[in-house]
Design a protein around this motif. Structure first.
Motif, PDB file in Angstrom:
ATOM      1  N   LYS A  26       0.834  -1.202   0.000  1.00  0.00           N
ATOM      2  CA  LYS A  26       0.000   0.000   0.000  1.00  0.00           C
ATOM      3  C   LYS A  26       0.868   1.250   0.000  1.00  0.00           C
ATOM      4  O   LYS A  26       0.573   2.226  -0.696  1.00  0.00           O
ATOM      5  CB  LYS A  26      -0.915   0.019   1.226  1.00  0.00           C
ATOM      6  CG  LYS A  26      -2.112  -0.872   1.113  1.00  0.00           C
ATOM      7  CD  LYS A  26      -2.983  -0.730   2.340  1.00  0.00           C
ATOM      8  CE  LYS A  26      -4.157  -1.688   2.309  1.00  0.00           C
ATOM      9  NZ  LYS A  26      -4.994  -1.568   3.518  1.00  0.00           N
ATOM     10  N   ASN A  29       2.392   1.762  -3.487  1.00  0.00           N
ATOM     11  CA  ASN A  29       1.371   2.264  -4.411  1.00  0.00           C
ATOM     12  C   ASN A  29       1.066   3.729  -4.151  1.00  0.00           C
ATOM     13  O   ASN A  29       0.896   4.517  -5.085  1.00  0.00           O
ATOM     14  CB  ASN A  29       0.084   1.439  -4.286  1.00  0.00           C
ATOM     15  CG  ASN A  29       0.226   0.068  -4.894  1.00  0.00           C
ATOM     16  OD1 ASN A  29       1.109  -0.171  -5.714  1.00  0.00           O
ATOM     17  ND2 ASN A  29      -0.627  -0.842  -4.490  1.00  0.00           N
ATOM     18  N   ARG A  30       1.007   4.095  -2.882  1.00  0.00           N
ATOM     19  CA  ARG A  30       0.721   5.478  -2.514  1.00  0.00           C
ATOM     20  C   ARG A  30       1.816   6.411  -3.028  1.00  0.00           C
ATOM     21  O   ARG A  30       1.536   7.472  -3.575  1.00  0.00           O
ATOM     22  CB  ARG A  30       0.598   5.579  -0.986  1.00  0.00           C
ATOM     23  CG  ARG A  30       0.143   6.917  -0.501  1.00  0.00           C
ATOM     24  CD  ARG A  30       0.043   6.922   1.024  1.00  0.00           C
ATOM     25  NE  ARG A  30       0.161   8.266   1.507  1.00  0.00           N
ATOM     26  CZ  ARG A  30       1.327   8.895   1.762  1.00  0.00           C
ATOM     27  NH1 ARG A  30       2.462   8.268   1.614  1.00  0.00           N
ATOM     28  NH2 ARG A  30       1.336  10.138   2.195  1.00  0.00           N
ATOM     29  N   LYS A  31       3.074   5.987  -2.859  1.00  0.00           N
ATOM     30  CA  LYS A  31       4.194   6.808  -3.327  1.00  0.00           C
ATOM     31  C   LYS A  31       4.175   6.957  -4.840  1.00  0.00           C
ATOM     32  O   LYS A  31       4.450   8.032  -5.366  1.00  0.00           O
ATOM     33  CB  LYS A  31       5.523   6.201  -2.867  1.00  0.00           C
ATOM     34  CG  LYS A  31       5.795   6.416  -1.400  1.00  0.00           C
ATOM     35  CD  LYS A  31       7.128   5.842  -0.992  1.00  0.00           C
ATOM     36  CE  LYS A  31       7.386   6.041   0.491  1.00  0.00           C
ATOM     37  NZ  LYS A  31       8.664   5.470   0.915  1.00  0.00           N
ATOM     38  N   GLU A  32       3.842   5.869  -5.555  1.00  0.00           N
ATOM     39  CA  GLU A  32       3.781   5.928  -7.012  1.00  0.00           C
ATOM     40  C   GLU A  32       2.680   6.875  -7.477  1.00  0.00           C
ATOM     41  O   GLU A  32       2.878   7.666  -8.394  1.00  0.00           O
ATOM     42  CB  GLU A  32       3.557   4.532  -7.596  1.00  0.00           C
ATOM     43  CG  GLU A  32       4.789   3.659  -7.521  1.00  0.00           C
ATOM     44  CD  GLU A  32       4.543   2.246  -8.017  1.00  0.00           C
ATOM     45  OE1 GLU A  32       3.409   1.916  -8.427  1.00  0.00           O
ATOM     46  OE2 GLU A  32       5.506   1.460  -7.997  1.00  0.00           O
ATOM     47  N   LYS A  33       1.514   6.809  -6.827  1.00  0.00           N
ATOM     48  CA  LYS A  33       0.415   7.705  -7.178  1.00  0.00           C
ATOM     49  C   LYS A  33       0.803   9.155  -6.909  1.00  0.00           C
ATOM     50  O   LYS A  33       0.490  10.048  -7.706  1.00  0.00           O
ATOM     51  CB  LYS A  33      -0.844   7.341  -6.389  1.00  0.00           C
ATOM     52  CG  LYS A  33      -1.509   6.083  -6.870  1.00  0.00           C
ATOM     53  CD  LYS A  33      -2.735   5.771  -6.043  1.00  0.00           C
ATOM     54  CE  LYS A  33      -3.362   4.467  -6.457  1.00  0.00           C
ATOM     55  NZ  LYS A  33      -4.528   4.117  -5.624  1.00  0.00           N
ATOM     56  N   LEU A  34       1.480   9.384  -5.792  1.00  0.00           N
ATOM     57  CA  LEU A  34       1.905  10.731  -5.444  1.00  0.00           C
ATOM     58  C   LEU A  34       2.889  11.273  -6.481  1.00  0.00           C
ATOM     59  O   LEU A  34       2.778  12.422  -6.909  1.00  0.00           O
ATOM     60  CB  LEU A  34       2.548  10.728  -4.051  1.00  0.00           C
ATOM     61  CG  LEU A  34       2.905  12.079  -3.457  1.00  0.00           C
ATOM     62  CD1 LEU A  34       1.658  12.938  -3.309  1.00  0.00           C
ATOM     63  CD2 LEU A  34       3.572  11.900  -2.120  1.00  0.00           C
ATOM     64  N   LYS A  35       3.835  10.426  -6.918  1.00  0.00           N
ATOM     65  CA  LYS A  35       4.782  10.835  -7.957  1.00  0.00           C
ATOM     66  C   LYS A  35       4.048  11.212  -9.231  1.00  0.00           C
ATOM     67  O   LYS A  35       4.368  12.208  -9.877  1.00  0.00           O
ATOM     68  CB  LYS A  35       5.764   9.699  -8.267  1.00  0.00           C
ATOM     69  CG  LYS A  35       6.872   9.547  -7.269  1.00  0.00           C
ATOM     70  CD  LYS A  35       7.809   8.432  -7.709  1.00  0.00           C
ATOM     71  CE  LYS A  35       8.822   8.095  -6.647  1.00  0.00           C
ATOM     72  NZ  LYS A  35       9.675   6.965  -7.032  1.00  0.00           N
ATOM     73  N   ALA A  36       3.050  10.410  -9.621  1.00  0.00           N
ATOM     74  CA  ALA A  36       2.282  10.676 -10.834  1.00  0.00           C
ATOM     75  C   ALA A  36       1.533  12.004 -10.717  1.00  0.00           C
ATOM     76  O   ALA A  36       1.505  12.795 -11.670  1.00  0.00           O
ATOM     77  CB  ALA A  36       1.306   9.539 -11.097  1.00  0.00           C
ATOM     78  N   ILE A  37       0.963  12.257  -9.546  1.00  0.00           N
ATOM     79  CA  ILE A  37       0.225  13.511  -9.334  1.00  0.00           C
ATOM     80  C   ILE A  37       1.181  14.697  -9.409  1.00  0.00           C
ATOM     81  O   ILE A  37       0.883  15.710 -10.055  1.00  0.00           O
ATOM     82  CB  ILE A  37      -0.516  13.477  -7.977  1.00  0.00           C
ATOM     83  CG1 ILE A  37      -1.652  12.460  -8.039  1.00  0.00           C
ATOM     84  CG2 ILE A  37      -1.035  14.854  -7.607  1.00  0.00           C
ATOM     85  CD1 ILE A  37      -2.268  12.154  -6.695  1.00  0.00           C
ATOM     86  N   LYS A  39       4.083  14.842 -10.955  1.00  0.00           N
ATOM     87  CA  LYS A  39       4.548  14.959 -12.336  1.00  0.00           C
ATOM     88  C   LYS A  39       3.492  15.662 -13.197  1.00  0.00           C
ATOM     89  O   LYS A  39       3.790  16.585 -13.957  1.00  0.00           O
ATOM     90  CB  LYS A  39       4.857  13.580 -12.906  1.00  0.00           C
ATOM     91  CG  LYS A  39       5.473  13.601 -14.272  1.00  0.00           C
ATOM     92  CD  LYS A  39       5.841  12.190 -14.715  1.00  0.00           C
ATOM     93  CE  LYS A  39       6.456  12.194 -16.097  1.00  0.00           C
ATOM     94  NZ  LYS A  39       6.750  10.847 -16.569  1.00  0.00           N
ATOM     95  N   LYS A  40       2.241  15.256 -13.051  1.00  0.00           N
ATOM     96  CA  LYS A  40       1.150  15.847 -13.798  1.00  0.00           C
ATOM     97  C   LYS A  40       1.001  17.325 -13.439  1.00  0.00           C
ATOM     98  O   LYS A  40       0.814  18.177 -14.303  1.00  0.00           O
ATOM     99  CB  LYS A  40      -0.145  15.094 -13.481  1.00  0.00           C
ATOM    100  CG  LYS A  40      -1.256  15.320 -14.443  1.00  0.00           C
ATOM    101  CD  LYS A  40      -2.401  14.377 -14.121  1.00  0.00           C
ATOM    102  CE  LYS A  40      -3.439  14.367 -15.206  1.00  0.00           C
ATOM    103  NZ  LYS A  40      -4.550  13.450 -14.912  1.00  0.00           N
TER     104      LYS A  40
END
Length: 48
Positions: A26, A29-37, A39-40
């Motif tokens: 978890k 996954n949270r860190k990956e989502k944060l990176k994507a946000i 970056k966007k």
């Protein structure tokens, strides 16, 4: 009968390790989502 027999210890450790693995997954996954946000967000803030 003792509580701390090898069978019970194994069952407990299996449950513990399963929970730790879930928690770690978890967090990853949270860190990956944060990176994507981030970056966007950074792409959206680029001056043209």
């Amino acid at each position: 009968m003792g509580r701390n027999n090898p069978k019970n210890i194994k069952i407990h450790n299996d449950k513990l390790h399963k929970e730790q693995a879930k928690k770690k997954e978890k967090e990853i996954n949270r860190k990956e989502k944060l990176k994507a946000i981030i970056k966007k967000s950074n792409e959206g803030n680029q001056p043209s």
